[in-house]
Design a protein around this motif. Structure first.
Motif, PDB file in Angstrom:
ATOM      1  N   ASP A  43      -1.390  -6.715   4.231  1.00  0.00           N
ATOM      2  CA  ASP A  43      -0.174  -7.414   3.820  1.00  0.00           C
ATOM      3  C   ASP A  43      -0.561  -8.812   3.334  1.00  0.00           C
ATOM      4  O   ASP A  43      -1.742  -9.159   3.286  1.00  0.00           O
ATOM      5  CB  ASP A  43       0.840  -7.495   4.965  1.00  0.00           C
ATOM      6  N   PHE A  44       0.429  -9.602   2.963  1.00  0.00           N
ATOM      7  CA  PHE A  44       0.125 -10.941   2.451  1.00  0.00           C
ATOM      8  C   PHE A  44      -0.469 -11.851   3.523  1.00  0.00           C
ATOM      9  O   PHE A  44      -1.280 -12.736   3.213  1.00  0.00           O
ATOM     10  CB  PHE A  44       1.379 -11.573   1.838  1.00  0.00           C
ATOM     11  N   ASP A  45      -0.091 -11.645   4.774  1.00  0.00           N
ATOM     12  CA  ASP A  45      -0.696 -12.434   5.849  1.00  0.00           C
ATOM     13  C   ASP A  45      -2.203 -12.199   5.902  1.00  0.00           C
ATOM     14  O   ASP A  45      -2.985 -13.128   6.156  1.00  0.00           O
ATOM     15  CB  ASP A  45      -0.056 -12.086   7.198  1.00  0.00           C
TER      16      ASP A  45
ATOM     17  N   MET B  48      -2.102  -2.500   0.534  1.00  0.00           N
ATOM     18  CA  MET B  48      -0.797  -3.134   0.372  1.00  0.00           C
ATOM     19  C   MET B  48       0.074  -2.330  -0.586  1.00  0.00           C
ATOM     20  O   MET B  48       1.283  -2.151  -0.363  1.00  0.00           O
ATOM     21  CB  MET B  48      -0.966  -4.563  -0.156  1.00  0.00           C
ATOM     22  N   HIS B  49      -0.526  -1.789  -1.629  1.00  0.00           N
ATOM     23  CA  HIS B  49       0.189  -0.964  -2.604  1.00  0.00           C
ATOM     24  C   HIS B  49       0.702   0.316  -1.950  1.00  0.00           C
ATOM     25  O   HIS B  49       1.858   0.720  -2.155  1.00  0.00           O
ATOM     26  CB  HIS B  49      -0.756  -0.640  -3.766  1.00  0.00           C
ATOM     27  N   ALA B  50      -0.154   0.952  -1.151  1.00  0.00           N
ATOM     28  CA  ALA B  50       0.235   2.199  -0.487  1.00  0.00           C
ATOM     29  C   ALA B  50       1.368   1.976   0.514  1.00  0.00           C
ATOM     30  O   ALA B  50       2.187   2.871   0.751  1.00  0.00           O
ATOM     31  CB  ALA B  50      -0.977   2.811   0.213  1.00  0.00           C
TER      32      ALA B  50
ATOM     33  N   LEU C  28       3.176  -4.074  -2.493  1.00  0.00           N
ATOM     34  CA  LEU C  28       3.004  -4.383  -3.906  1.00  0.00           C
ATOM     35  C   LEU C  28       3.719  -3.312  -4.721  1.00  0.00           C
ATOM     36  O   LEU C  28       3.686  -2.130  -4.362  1.00  0.00           O
ATOM     37  CB  LEU C  28       1.519  -4.421  -4.283  1.00  0.00           C
ATOM     38  N   PRO C  29       4.353  -3.700  -5.824  1.00  0.00           N
ATOM     39  CA  PRO C  29       5.118  -2.733  -6.625  1.00  0.00           C
ATOM     40  C   PRO C  29       4.215  -1.727  -7.325  1.00  0.00           C
ATOM     41  O   PRO C  29       3.027  -1.998  -7.541  1.00  0.00           O
ATOM     42  CB  PRO C  29       5.861  -3.617  -7.629  1.00  0.00           C
ATOM     43  N   PRO C  30       4.762  -0.585  -7.714  1.00  0.00           N
ATOM     44  CA  PRO C  30       3.955   0.481  -8.321  1.00  0.00           C
ATOM     45  C   PRO C  30       3.249   0.082  -9.605  1.00  0.00           C
ATOM     46  O   PRO C  30       2.207   0.641  -9.938  1.00  0.00           O
ATOM     47  CB  PRO C  30       4.989   1.585  -8.593  1.00  0.00           C
ATOM     48  N   ASP C  31       3.817  -0.874 -10.364  1.00  0.00           N
ATOM     49  CA  ASP C  31       3.248  -1.201 -11.668  1.00  0.00           C
ATOM     50  C   ASP C  31       2.170  -2.274 -11.625  1.00  0.00           C
ATOM     51  O   ASP C  31       1.657  -2.696 -12.658  1.00  0.00           O
ATOM     52  CB  ASP C  31       4.356  -1.636 -12.631  1.00  0.00           C
ATOM     53  N   VAL C  32       1.784  -2.729 -10.433  1.00  0.00           N
ATOM     54  CA  VAL C  32       0.720  -3.728 -10.341  1.00  0.00           C
ATOM     55  C   VAL C  32      -0.621  -3.095 -10.693  1.00  0.00           C
ATOM     56  O   VAL C  32      -0.982  -2.035 -10.171  1.00  0.00           O
ATOM     57  CB  VAL C  32       0.659  -4.346  -8.926  1.00  0.00           C
ATOM     58  N   ASP C  33      -1.363  -3.727 -11.586  1.00  0.00           N
ATOM     59  CA  ASP C  33      -2.700  -3.272 -11.956  1.00  0.00           C
ATOM     60  C   ASP C  33      -3.672  -3.789 -10.893  1.00  0.00           C
ATOM     61  O   ASP C  33      -4.030  -4.967 -10.891  1.00  0.00           O
ATOM     62  CB  ASP C  33      -3.067  -3.811 -13.340  1.00  0.00           C
TER      63      ASP C  33
ATOM     64  N   ILE D 199      -2.491 -15.629  -5.172  1.00  0.00           N
ATOM     65  CA  ILE D 199      -1.722 -14.893  -4.166  1.00  0.00           C
ATOM     66  C   ILE D 199      -0.223 -15.042  -4.432  1.00  0.00           C
ATOM     67  O   ILE D 199       0.544 -14.069  -4.337  1.00  0.00           O
ATOM     68  CB  ILE D 199      -2.080 -15.367  -2.748  1.00  0.00           C
ATOM     69  N   ASP D 200       0.214 -16.272  -4.789  1.00  0.00           N
ATOM     70  CA  ASP D 200       1.624 -16.491  -5.064  1.00  0.00           C
ATOM     71  C   ASP D 200       2.093 -15.665  -6.271  1.00  0.00           C
ATOM     72  O   ASP D 200       3.250 -15.223  -6.310  1.00  0.00           O
ATOM     73  CB  ASP D 200       1.887 -17.975  -5.306  1.00  0.00           C
ATOM     74  N   SER D 201       1.219 -15.466  -7.233  1.00  0.00           N
ATOM     75  CA  SER D 201       1.576 -14.621  -8.386  1.00  0.00           C
ATOM     76  C   SER D 201       1.851 -13.190  -7.939  1.00  0.00           C
ATOM     77  O   SER D 201       2.792 -12.547  -8.432  1.00  0.00           O
ATOM     78  CB  SER D 201       0.444 -14.640  -9.417  1.00  0.00           C
ATOM     79  N   LEU D 202       1.065 -12.708  -6.992  1.00  0.00           N
ATOM     80  CA  LEU D 202       1.312 -11.369  -6.457  1.00  0.00           C
ATOM     81  C   LEU D 202       2.604 -11.338  -5.648  1.00  0.00           C
ATOM     82  O   LEU D 202       3.350 -10.343  -5.675  1.00  0.00           O
ATOM     83  CB  LEU D 202       0.132 -10.926  -5.588  1.00  0.00           C
ATOM     84  N   ARG D 203       2.882 -12.405  -4.916  1.00  0.00           N
ATOM     85  CA  ARG D 203       4.140 -12.495  -4.149  1.00  0.00           C
ATOM     86  C   ARG D 203       5.344 -12.387  -5.104  1.00  0.00           C
ATOM     87  O   ARG D 203       6.336 -11.711  -4.788  1.00  0.00           O
ATOM     88  CB  ARG D 203       4.218 -13.801  -3.379  1.00  0.00           C
ATOM     89  N   LEU D 204       5.271 -13.080  -6.225  1.00  0.00           N
ATOM     90  CA  LEU D 204       6.360 -13.046  -7.180  1.00  0.00           C
ATOM     91  C   LEU D 204       6.563 -11.640  -7.749  1.00  0.00           C
ATOM     92  O   LEU D 204       7.695 -11.189  -7.921  1.00  0.00           O
ATOM     93  CB  LEU D 204       6.089 -14.038  -8.323  1.00  0.00           C
TER      94      LEU D 204
END
Length: 209
Positions: free
Chosen positions: A91-93, A153-155, A159-164, A200-205
């Motif tokens: 996770d983000f933590d 995190m994706h699983a 993280l959303p499905p469309d994240v590369d 990391i903040d970009s991924l949070r957004l």
């Protein structure tokens, strides 16, 4: 990532031989990071490792052979630090904890030295194709560790499905490398913290959206 050869010229290494080889590699690594690869001579390494010429050439064909061993040595050292932190990322933590680990290591070093792999790449990438290829594999292994954490995190749906995931892992690694270089120059951790935090903040957004 790599292992110390169990033999030299087909002859098994004794415990003493393994220790001598390890001492040579550690001494060469320390000198190459302090002085630069080109400015580090075989004589320098012999004195630092307290070995004779015949001993050194018993384990290494030439300086280039020793350079490859130094890359292996530093790759293992760097990845061991990051593997411990990244294997627990789910996770983000966990990502922030990994970020904190890097900042803590740099703080203990007083921002001196930067990234060993980055320093070696700066010295070798344009002049030694074999070393450049080895360092590419080293960074690739580091990137793979980052991708594994992001994949977890994706699983989990964090993280959303469309994240590369490949590009996200590469971006995090680039943030670390750029941040370490600037922090080494500035002698503070602000650049490193800013670079990783922004990534990391970009991924949070993306996750929030």
């Amino acid at each position: 990532m790599t292992s110390t050869p169990a033999s030299v010229s087909g002859r098994p290494l004794t415990a003493k031989g393994l220790a001598t080889r390890a001492r040579i590699v550690a001494s060469a690594s320390d000198l190459m990071l302090k002085l630069g690869v080109d400015r580090t001579t075989i004589d320098d390494i012999q004195r630092a490792a307290t070995v004779t010429t015949s001993q050194l050439y018993h384990y290494f064909v030439d300086k280039n052979d020793l350079i490859m061993a130094v890359i292996d040595y530093q790759t293992d050292a760097v990845l061991d630090v990051h593997r411990t932190a990244l294997e627990s990322v789910d996770d983000f933590d966990g990502l922030v904890a990994w970020r904190d680990t890097i900042v803590e290591v740099l703080t203990r070093q007083h921002c001196v030295g930067g990234c060993p792999l980055g320093s070696l790449a700066s010295d070798l990438a344009e002049v030694n194709p074999r070393a450049r290829a080895a360092l590419e594999r080293s960074f690739g292994a580091w990137e793979s560790l980052l991708r594994q954490g992001l994949a977890t995190m994706h699983a989990r749906g964090i993280l959303p499905p469309d994240v590369d995931l490949d590009r996200a892992a590469l971006a995090l690694l680039a943030a670390v490398q750029g941040g370490l270089l600037l922090s080494q120059t500035r002698r503070d951790t602000v650049a490193l913290e800013s670079a990783i935090d922004f990534a990391i903040d970009s991924l949070r957004l993306r996750a929030a959206a």
